[in-house]
Design an enzyme around this catalytic site. Sequence first.
Site, PDB file in Angstrom:
ATOM      1  N   SER A  69       0.830  -1.205   0.000  1.00 52.61           N
ATOM      2  CA  SER A  69       0.000   0.000   0.000  1.00 52.61           C
ATOM      3  C   SER A  69       0.871   1.264   0.000  1.00 52.61           C
ATOM      4  CB  SER A  69      -0.957  -0.040   1.197  1.00 52.61           C
ATOM      5  OG  SER A  69      -2.024   0.852   1.034  1.00 52.61           O
TER       6      SER A  69
ATOM      7  N   ASP B  65      -5.406  -3.621  -2.826  1.00 55.19           N
ATOM      8  CA  ASP B  65      -4.435  -3.235  -1.799  1.00 55.19           C
ATOM      9  C   ASP B  65      -3.735  -4.440  -1.176  1.00 55.19           C
ATOM     10  OD1 ASP B  65      -3.309  -2.268   0.737  1.00 55.19           O
ATOM     11  OD2 ASP B  65      -4.446  -0.449   0.325  1.00 55.19           O
TER      12      ASP B  65
END
Length: 263
Positions: free
Chosen positions: A42, A154
């Site tokens: 991320s 993510d």
Amino acid sequence: MKNKKGIGLVLSGGGVKGLAHIGLLRALEEHGIEVDVISGASAGALIGALYADGHSIDEMLDFFERTPLFQLSALSTTKPGLLDSGKYRGFLERYFPGDRFEALAKPLYVTTTNLEQGRWVVHDKGPLIQPLLASASMPPLFSPVHIDGCMHADGGVMNNFPVDPLLDQGLFILGSNVSPLETVGPDKLTTTLSLLNRSQLLTWQSGIQLRLPHCDFLIEPDGINEIDFWDTKKMIQAYEMGYQVAQAAMPELKEKRALPEGA
């Protein structure tokens, strides 16, 4: 016994809190400590890529200040998710014109989540921007990104502290976790956003807690969870918080680094 040779850096996800990683990198730079290999998820993947590509601290901060998290032009009309991740590609192309892992100055591992197969995936070769977009595309805010015919999102969904690729490389592993587990009182859970942030943090914890013991040295900024995941107004606060905590930890880090392996 010999000291471990290189330094492997693990950078967790955490949204805006991730800018604390840049503060750590600044402290390492000021103390002449160079990282050899990076693994991130991320926000940690984005910052790790900027560092691996040789961008300065100012350029890293500039990237986040110039890349709008929310913009009307990115609203998704044909994809799942509120915002179309693909519309952010142009921002990354300005900083990574080579668009390949092989173009980076340092080895980088980027973690994404394969939504279709239900597993986390490590990327370290080939196209760079697509995995970076995917690794930072937190559902349901951002749309998934297609990689090799599958929908990826993510990396923090399934592995928000991706130390795994650095294991068994003989590295001194330095971890930077901006999603630490802290006890909170009911006064911290009074809004919808605070409930969302807390739930997201707790969802990540099972995977994070299993991986933290693999670090030779770990930095977790106290109070970092006071910054909401999406609070772009506090980016500089997160950066400065990471810098101050890292500066205070430098003597201990240097001492630990100098110890014989296994000591």
